[in-house]
Scaffold this motif. Sequence first.
Motif, PDB file in Angstrom:
ATOM      1  N   THR A  28      64.811  44.020  72.994  1.00 49.19           N
ATOM      2  CA  THR A  28      63.941  42.552  72.694  1.00 49.19           C
ATOM      3  C   THR A  28      63.054  43.291  73.688  1.00 49.19           C
ATOM      4  O   THR A  28      61.696  42.379  72.971  1.00 49.19           O
ATOM      5  CB  THR A  28      64.591  42.125  72.657  1.00 49.19           C
ATOM      6  N   PRO A  29      63.509  43.290  74.921  1.00 46.28           N
ATOM      7  CA  PRO A  29      62.033  42.640  76.110  1.00 46.28           C
ATOM      8  C   PRO A  29      61.151  44.322  75.296  1.00 46.28           C
ATOM      9  O   PRO A  29      59.746  43.728  75.687  1.00 46.28           O
ATOM     10  CB  PRO A  29      62.929  42.728  77.517  1.00 46.28           C
ATOM     11  N   ILE A  30      61.329  45.154  75.141  1.00 42.32           N
ATOM     12  CA  ILE A  30      60.656  46.607  74.974  1.00 42.32           C
ATOM     13  C   ILE A  30      59.949  45.931  74.125  1.00 42.32           C
ATOM     14  O   ILE A  30      59.173  46.799  73.878  1.00 42.32           O
ATOM     15  CB  ILE A  30      61.616  47.591  74.380  1.00 42.32           C
ATOM     16  N   SER A  31      60.346  45.811  72.425  1.00 38.33           N
ATOM     17  CA  SER A  31      59.961  45.349  71.470  1.00 38.33           C
ATOM     18  C   SER A  31      58.310  44.552  71.945  1.00 38.33           C
ATOM     19  O   SER A  31      57.365  44.253  71.434  1.00 38.33           O
ATOM     20  CB  SER A  31      60.816  45.011  70.341  1.00 38.33           C
ATOM     21  N   ARG A  50      47.535  35.718  79.599  1.00 40.56           N
ATOM     22  CA  ARG A  50      48.918  35.493  78.797  1.00 40.56           C
ATOM     23  C   ARG A  50      49.868  36.425  78.221  1.00 40.56           C
ATOM     24  O   ARG A  50      50.686  36.328  78.517  1.00 40.56           O
ATOM     25  CB  ARG A  50      48.399  34.349  77.406  1.00 40.56           C
ATOM     26  N   PHE A  51      48.645  37.794  77.828  1.00 39.80           N
ATOM     27  CA  PHE A  51      49.321  39.486  77.662  1.00 39.80           C
ATOM     28  C   PHE A  51      50.397  39.687  78.392  1.00 39.80           C
ATOM     29  O   PHE A  51      51.307  39.700  78.661  1.00 39.80           O
ATOM     30  CB  PHE A  51      48.968  39.852  76.557  1.00 39.80           C
ATOM     31  N   ASP A 107      54.605  41.064  82.284  1.00 40.08           N
ATOM     32  CA  ASP A 107      55.674  40.558  83.426  1.00 40.08           C
ATOM     33  C   ASP A 107      56.915  40.370  83.108  1.00 40.08           C
ATOM     34  O   ASP A 107      57.888  40.245  83.434  1.00 40.08           O
ATOM     35  CB  ASP A 107      54.465  40.535  84.428  1.00 40.08           C
ATOM     36  N   SER A 108      56.247  39.427  83.303  1.00 37.72           N
ATOM     37  CA  SER A 108      57.903  38.742  82.282  1.00 37.72           C
ATOM     38  C   SER A 108      58.952  39.397  81.750  1.00 37.72           C
ATOM     39  O   SER A 108      60.523  39.555  82.010  1.00 37.72           O
ATOM     40  CB  SER A 108      57.859  37.310  81.637  1.00 37.72           C
ATOM     41  N   GLU A 109      58.985  40.153  80.780  1.00 36.96           N
ATOM     42  CA  GLU A 109      59.933  41.021  79.706  1.00 36.96           C
ATOM     43  C   GLU A 109      60.739  42.414  80.898  1.00 36.96           C
ATOM     44  O   GLU A 109      61.142  42.733  80.399  1.00 36.96           O
ATOM     45  CB  GLU A 109      59.009  41.710  78.199  1.00 36.96           C
ATOM     46  N   ILE A 110      59.404  43.050  81.388  1.00 40.95           N
ATOM     47  CA  ILE A 110      59.716  44.074  82.025  1.00 40.95           C
ATOM     48  C   ILE A 110      60.806  43.659  83.413  1.00 40.95           C
ATOM     49  O   ILE A 110      61.998  44.458  83.483  1.00 40.95           O
ATOM     50  CB  ILE A 110      58.510  44.150  82.832  1.00 40.95           C
ATOM     51  N   LYS A 166      70.100  31.396  74.772  1.00 41.28           N
ATOM     52  CA  LYS A 166      69.812  32.662  74.549  1.00 41.28           C
ATOM     53  C   LYS A 166      68.852  33.560  76.172  1.00 41.28           C
ATOM     54  O   LYS A 166      68.904  34.373  77.116  1.00 41.28           O
ATOM     55  CB  LYS A 166      70.684  33.937  73.453  1.00 41.28           C
ATOM     56  N   SER A 167      67.132  33.202  75.768  1.00 42.23           N
ATOM     57  CA  SER A 167      66.989  33.638  76.593  1.00 42.23           C
ATOM     58  C   SER A 167      66.692  33.460  78.009  1.00 42.23           C
ATOM     59  O   SER A 167      66.082  34.477  78.496  1.00 42.23           O
ATOM     60  CB  SER A 167      65.556  33.301  75.900  1.00 42.23           C
ATOM     61  N   SER A 168      66.941  32.386  78.347  1.00 42.04           N
ATOM     62  CA  SER A 168      67.115  31.831  79.142  1.00 42.04           C
ATOM     63  C   SER A 168      68.242  33.154  80.728  1.00 42.04           C
ATOM     64  O   SER A 168      68.353  32.904  81.729  1.00 42.04           O
ATOM     65  CB  SER A 168      67.626  30.653  79.715  1.00 42.04           C
ATOM     66  N   GLY A 169      69.250  33.886  80.007  1.00 44.47           N
ATOM     67  CA  GLY A 169      69.677  34.474  80.386  1.00 44.47           C
ATOM     68  C   GLY A 169      70.871  35.508  79.480  1.00 44.47           C
ATOM     69  O   GLY A 169      70.099  35.488  78.310  1.00 44.47           O
TER      70      GLY A 169
END
Length: 473
Positions: free
Chosen positions: A266-269, A291-292, A297-300, A431-434
């Motif tokens: 998910t974060p890699i995608s 924003r991108f 940064d958030s996904e990494i 789920k996205s919060s943890g």
Amino acid sequence: MRGFLPRIKLNTIHAKLFGTYLMLTAFGTSLLAGYILWSFADYFMRMRQVDLDNWTSALSESVADGLEQKDIPQVKLLVQRYGAPQNLTLRVFNQQGNLIATSDPKLDSQVKDWYQIPGMRAALKNRVEQGIAKGVLSNKDRLYIARPIERNGQFLGVLRMSITLEQFQRQFARVFWSVLGTLAITILLCALISSRFARSLSKPIEIMQNFAIRLGGGHFGDKLIIQENNELDQLAAELNRMSERLASLDQERRVFLANVSHELRTPISNVQVTVDALKGGAYEEPEIRDRFFQTIDSEIKRLARLIHDLLDLGRLEAGVTQLEQQSISLQGLINRAVNAIEPRMQTVKIALQVNVDPLTIQGDPERLLQAILNLLDNAIKHSPANSQVFISGYSRGKQAIIQIQDQGKGIKEADLPRIFEQFYTTDPSRKSSGNGLGLAITKRIIEAHQGSITATSTPNQGATFIISLPLKG
């Protein structure tokens, strides 16, 4: 569960058991048969020797009368009368060892030296001798006794009596072959019984061996069926439990790998899609570009947390994490956790009430702090605004009890048994919060400190997590 009952073939286990039982049976029965035959022969010989001793003792008195009176015809008459049976030979000698009377004159006339006849030298020296020897001028075994003849301390001559053993040997041969035949039949019957008994033992062992081989090959969940009513039943039950546990662990492993793949994908995608968008020209618009970049940064960071938690969980489960052993003030530990989480709680408008007794525990303060922070983080996530989280600490016996309670909507009864599983979340929308690893890591930390953690919940009244840790002795 699938039934598992492979075809059994004669193998080394059955062969070894059968060979051992048969060898022991053959050895035991052969030893018993040999002892019986030896006892029979020994008893017969001793009885015949006793008979010869009694006969010659009685006869020597009558012969002594004749020799004392120099009545040789009377001596010959006694010898002919008592030596008449064909299997018995009776002889009388004078002081010089010369034959006076014999029950077998035709044979004895061929003897040149009576001193070479067994027992004669001893008897001429006034000693009784008896035993087994070859017959005079023959190769047949005979039982003999040579007895000195005395009267009033005067040596008068020698009485020698012998009896053939041919009849006894024929009888003994019949007994021997009868015993040998019985022994052969006994060994054959024992072989059949041993084979059946060995198979009854080797069959379940072979089943369990093949069952273990299938487990080693990854065929988990098979059921072992053995009905022996002994220790093998217990072993089969343990193997079945192991199979079920391995099947459960294999399923957990598959679910874990699937969850890890999903969580990593998910974060890699998201990063890949964002980078592609930036390459496509989105970077030219500052607002979209910022924003991108924030998304990247958030996904990494999310990916980094996930990898860190996975490594942490792996080390805890493998037992390779070295835990420090320090005396820890429970109040100080809770205060550290409160100080770390308080700014966040103020932001989301959640109050905190703490009531902890002055207790001392033993363990790794940083790991225990991580466990408590995970529980507080979970309480904040599931608590509405303007609610409270309660932290209490007290002793119960030799245990320190830490209780963390929130005022959220609680945990469903069906979810309670699984909340400490990896990647398990009770609310898919959150789920996205943890990543679903926090409670699993907390449980491993507490268990590494020889403690336990449980959870209870009342619908719409919140959830309570209870940690039990050993007090410092």
